[in-house]
Every structure is written in C-alpha cells, then in structure tokens.
Design an enzyme around this catalytic site. Structure first.
Site, PDB file in Angstrom:
ATOM      1  NE  ARG A   1       7.660  84.778  36.541  1.00  0.00           N
ATOM      2  CZ  ARG A   1       7.936  85.846  35.788  1.00  0.00           C
ATOM      3  NH1 ARG A   1       7.440  87.027  36.125  1.00  0.00           N
ATOM      4  NH2 ARG A   1       8.664  85.747  34.704  1.00  0.00           N
TER       5      ARG A   1
ATOM      6  CD  GLU B   1       8.663  81.101  38.019  1.00  0.00           C
ATOM      7  OE1 GLU B   1       7.545  80.911  37.492  1.00  0.00           O
ATOM      8  OE2 GLU B   1       9.587  81.670  37.425  1.00  0.00           O
TER       9      GLU B   1
ATOM     10  CB  SER C   1      10.502  79.083  34.493  1.00  0.00           C
ATOM     11  OG  SER C   1      10.815  79.391  33.152  1.00  0.00           O
TER      12      SER C   1
END
Length: 342
Positions: free
Chosen positions: A168, A338, A242
C-alpha cells in the site's frame, strides 16, 4: 487566465469523496486535457497554491474546508498498445474508473487483473496506493506510467523500479507526493494466464458454484460477489473501503500473540515476518458495529469505518485514533491508516 482554467470557488466536494464528507474546496477544476495542467504550471500564482489531486475520492478523508486548488482528474481513454510473445500491453488514462477498466480488459479476453475487481477509485490513483486484493497488487501487472511534473512542466515516463512499490505504498506518497500528477498507466497482461486462488473465500465460492476450471471472468464474478457481501456500498453509506493496513510484525511477536490468542489470523510473508489481519484485531477489541459521534465501524467488517450521516473529517480521525489506541493497548500492534487525510 485562459478558458482552459475556469475555476469554481467554494466548491462542494461531498459527492466527490466516497466518505460523503461535506467538504468545500477553495478552488476546483476538472482536468479533461493535458493543456490545463500546463496552463496551471505557467501561472506562478496557481502553481504556488497547495494542490489536491482527486481521482474517485475513495481513499481520502477530507477536512470541512479544503484550502487548496482541487484538481479532479477527468482524462479518459483506454487502449491495447502492443503485444509480444508473453504479454499484451494495455493503457488507461488517469480518469478512467478502475473497476470499469478491469472489466474492459476481461471483455478483450485478457486475464491478469481480475483479482482487483470492484476496487473503488480511478486508474490514476491506483499506483499511488499500490492497490491490492485477493492475493495480488497492481505492481504485479504494472509496467509504467506517464506523469506531469510540476517542477519542470514536462511529461515524464516513470518505470516500475522508480515507483518503489511496497505494501500500500509507492514513491507517489513520498518524494513525488506534491510533484507528480499521473496522466496514464500501462500494464502487461500475461498470455499464459494462471488463476490466483490463494484466498479461501475465492476458492470456496468456485467450489460452491461447481466451477472446476475458472476463467478470469469467473474469478472476477466471484470477487465482485464476495466484496459486495463484505463491504458497504458508498452509495448507501459513506466509507473509504479498508481503513487500516494489515500490520506486518516479526515472527517472534506473532508467535507470542498466537500463544495467547489461538484464533489470531496471520499470513507468513516471504521475509519471514507475518501479516496480521487488522480487522480481526479490531473485532477482538469490540469495535465492530460501534459508533463514535457520527462515524462508526462497519457492522459486517471491522476493517471499514463508515459515515452514519453528517460525519466530519475530524470525527473520522477521532474514531481511527480510538480504534488504533485500543488495538495497541491490547496487542502492542500499531495500526496504520490507508486513506489520506487532507
């Protein structure tokens, strides 16, 4: 200022971020041609303004007032560029919807991106986050991209190595964060396709539907159904998918946790470390379905934070901090968010 740069002042961004936060931009412009970026670069005052580049607004938590020049990428286009013995090379413009692009590749008879089906956002935003799901990441099929460089005013080609992809993460979150605006992205899709079926949910779906030799379209359909069952639709309840990265911890720490919590969900990495399921950690702390103000943790998936109506960016941040603090207090594991806060 040319007709290319017709800005909207005090512009509502509520419909342009999937969390549905009622933010307003100081100045807003939809980018539909490269000459607009060049015109901004040529104007010293505009170039000096803080910038927020918007894709689908799906990995973003906004403040109520965004004191910046907000550029929404609306560049369109997708095409097959070339092929060789092993791969077919495709390209999509930054403003293309990611999921629609994946479906387009499947319609061309090209496998390789099906595990990334139904991920919200745009093609241009995908490399920044190195998006991933169900056993693959964008870096697995990525070959390069073109970006507009706000330090030189030039278009530059950036290869995979330069992107410095990680979990990520990429160079676009660090050195290139406020410098590069991604214009288009290129991918190599394998002619000798192999199914990625490492995730139990996907394999179970295929068994239930008696699909012994799945095609790329079969896997895409499976993942779409699985994601729809687990994750809330932003059209119905605001969210950014998420919210926390799955933390990676040393094997010794994972073993210590496993001794105390036998149902701990973890996945061994090539490095020997272990990736822990952040959703499991959050669930164990009793956050699933709970609210803090107008923001809450989704009742079906603890990894997702949601807007129950009217939540502000500050409320979402407070909830994320409270969840992270509880997880650290219980497991001594730090959670990392995130989405980008702006």
């Amino acid at each position: 200022m040319t007709n290319l740069l017709t800005f909207s002042a005090d512009y509502s961004l509520q419909s342009l971020n999937t969390f549905g936060i009622a933010a307003r931009a100081r100045q807003f412009l939809r980018i539909e041609q490269l000459t607009q970026l060049q015109a901004i670069f040529a104007d010293a005052q505009l170039k000096a303004l803080p910038r927020l580049v918007l894709g689908g607004g799906s990995n973003l938590v906004l403040s109520d007032q965004v004191d910046a020049l907000v550029l929404q990428m609306g560049l369109k286009g997708r095409q097959i560029l070339d092929e060789d013995e092993d791969y077919v090379y495709v390209q999509a413009a930054a403003g293309e919807n990611w999921h629609e692009f994946v479906l387009w590749t499947l319609e061309q008879g090209l496998g390789g991106m099906e595990n990334l089906s139904l991920i919200p956002g745009t093609v241009g935003a995908a490399p920044i986050q190195n998006i991933g799901a169900y056993g693959m990441e964008i870096q697995d099929v990525f070959t390069g991209l073109t970006a507009f460089d706000f330090t030189s005013g030039e278009l530059v080609d950036i290869d995979k190595a330069t992107c410095a992809f990680a979990y990520r993460d990429s160079i676009f979150k660090r050195e290139y964060k406020d410098r590069m605006v991604i214009v288009n992205v290129r991918f190599a899709l394998p002619k000798r396709w192999q199914a990625r079926l490492a995730y139990v949910d996907v394999a179970q779906y295929l068994r239930q539907h008696q699909i012994d030799s799945p095609t790329p379209k079969d896997i895409s359909a499976a993942i779409i159904e699985i994601r729809q069952a687990k994750l809330p639709d932003p059209a119905n309840i605001g969210n950014a998918g998420s919210f926390f990265k799955n933390p990676i911890v040393p094997a010794a720490q994972r073993d210590s946790l496993l001794a105390v919590y036998p149902t701990l969900v973890s996945y061994r990495q090539d490095s020997g470390d272990y990736k822990l399921a952040a959703g499991w950690l959050i669930d164990q702390c009793g956050w699933k379905g709970r609210q803090l103000g107008r923001a809450g943790v989704y009742e079906k998936q603890a990894l997702v934070l949601v807007n129950h109506g009217g939540a502000t960016g500050a409320e979402v941040r407070a909830l994320a901090q409270a969840v992270s603090a509880d997880v650290y207090a219980r497991f001594a594991v730090k959670l990392e968010v995130e989405p980008v806060f702006f």
